[in-house]
Design an enzyme around this catalytic site. Structure first.
Site, PDB file in Angstrom:
ATOM      1  N   CYS A  81      35.856 -23.699 -14.248  1.00  0.00           N
ATOM      2  CA  CYS A  81      36.429 -22.202 -13.041  1.00  0.00           C
ATOM      3  C   CYS A  81      37.480 -22.731 -12.728  1.00  0.00           C
ATOM      4  O   CYS A  81      38.948 -21.460 -12.142  1.00  0.00           O
ATOM      5  CB  CYS A  81      35.377 -22.584 -12.566  1.00  0.00           C
ATOM      6  SG  CYS A  81      34.787 -23.969 -11.149  1.00  0.00           S
ATOM      7  N   HIS A 100      32.312 -23.695  -8.010  1.00  0.00           N
ATOM      8  CA  HIS A 100      32.673 -22.603  -8.177  1.00  0.00           C
ATOM      9  C   HIS A 100      33.589 -22.569  -8.329  1.00  0.00           C
ATOM     10  O   HIS A 100      33.749 -21.705  -6.763  1.00  0.00           O
ATOM     11  CB  HIS A 100      31.373 -21.265  -8.677  1.00  0.00           C
ATOM     12  CG  HIS A 100      32.400 -20.745  -9.998  1.00  0.00           C
ATOM     13  ND1 HIS A 100      32.913 -20.531 -11.015  1.00  0.00           N
ATOM     14  CD2 HIS A 100      32.649 -19.115  -9.370  1.00  0.00           C
ATOM     15  CE1 HIS A 100      33.465 -19.255 -11.718  1.00  0.00           C
ATOM     16  NE2 HIS A 100      32.959 -18.711 -10.899  1.00  0.00           N
ATOM     17  N   ASP A 145      37.506 -13.485 -10.537  1.00  0.00           N
ATOM     18  CA  ASP A 145      36.213 -14.259 -10.774  1.00  0.00           C
ATOM     19  C   ASP A 145      36.826 -14.685 -12.146  1.00  0.00           C
ATOM     20  O   ASP A 145      36.205 -14.100 -13.727  1.00  0.00           O
ATOM     21  CB  ASP A 145      35.236 -13.649 -10.959  1.00  0.00           C
ATOM     22  CG  ASP A 145      33.752 -15.174 -11.120  1.00  0.00           C
ATOM     23  OD1 ASP A 145      34.092 -16.561 -11.488  1.00  0.00           O
ATOM     24  OD2 ASP A 145      32.637 -14.978 -11.063  1.00  0.00           O
TER      25      ASP A 145
END
Length: 284
Positions: A81, A118, A135
């Site tokens: 991420c 994250h 995202d």
């Protein structure tokens, strides 16, 4: 409402924008519009895979833009991420978007938050007042941004997502992203609207890539996501999920790893690294 801030800086000036856009196959307008944001998000998510190969092999995961570009753009590799979010943020900066980083806590249906490991982006387009969650580094979508608004729902080619706001401590609201799975909503991760800078992600990335309790150092994990299917490789278990909730699963042999990574996940690994990954699968 959160104010996005250009002052953090995403090193967009260091990005080879043409190479990045070619890598993700984006041919749309180069302007900070909502349409461009949607197109960039979809192109990035469906082109650059999620993988933790460096962490599994005990290699450094560098977060400076030249290293990210060399690995994810020119090297035909993927990343986790932090790598995805930083690369995407640099491209957004070059387009002229307002973007701020936020820390997410992965929940995956547990209903309770884990440490903030994250990386997410809150983005605003020049032609739209709404705030959007980007995202791009989770590995399983969404294909396009989801509006940060209580009750907002989005469906992209059958993949469904929903945003929820919950009252948090000291009056700080928590935002929860849910994904529709097997006929029910599953909470995926939660975050608060506190902007973070690229440097704030260094500690979380270091933990994810090096701590012995991090799942990313224990076994190989890769994902590729598209409109029609979502592939995951968890050590030797290869699973394919479809938007309707159905899935298929099979085990792969260590000898198949290079082919599966290249052909099914779009991840090109050098011979020495591939040999080490195979050894890890054989000893698991």
């Amino acid at each position: 409402m959160m104010q996005t801030d250009r002052s953090h800086g995403w090193d967009g000036e260091l990005l080879d924008l043409d190479a990045y856009l070619a890598r993700i196959g984006y041919e749309g307008e180069r302007a900070p519009t909502l349409g461009a944001l949607r197109g960039l998000h979809r192109a990035h998510v469906t082109s650059i895979p999620f993988e933790n190969i460096a962490a599994v092999l005990g290699e450094q995961v560098a977060l400076d833009l030249p290293a990210l570009q060399e690995k994810l753009v020119h090297g035909r590799r993927g990343g986790y991420c932090y790598e995805h979010a930083l690369l995407f943020a640099a491209a957004l900066e070059r387009f002229g978007f307002e973007a701020a980083g936020v820390n997410g806590r992965v929940t995956l249906g547990a209903g309770k938050a884990n440490p903030p490991t994250h990386a997410l982006l809150a983005v605003r387009a020049a032609d739209d007042e709404r705030l959007w969650l980007c995202d791009v580094g989770f590995g399983s979508g969404p294909l396009e941004p989801v509006e940060i608004r209580d009750g907002a729902e989005a469906e992209f080619d059958g993949w469904r997502f929903r945003m929820e706001r919950r009252a948090g401590v000291f009056g700080v609201d928590e935002w929860w992203l849910h994904q529709r799975k097997e006929g029910r909503w599953e909470d995926r991760h939660t975050f608060v609207m506190t902007p973070v800078s690229p440097k704030d992600w260094l500690m979380g990335s270091h933990y994810v890539a090096t701590h012995p309790r991090s799942p990313f150092v224990r076994r190989l994990y890769a994902q590729t996501f598209g409109a029609a299917r979502h592939h995951t490789l968890d050590a030797t278990t290869w699973t394919t999920y479809l938007p309707d909730g159905s899935s298929t699963e099979r085990k792969i042999e260590a000898a198949e790893l290079g082919r599966v990574l290249a052909e099914e996940f779009g991840i090109v690994v050098d011979a020495a690294s591939l040999a080490r990954l195979r050894d890890g699968l054989d000893s698991a």
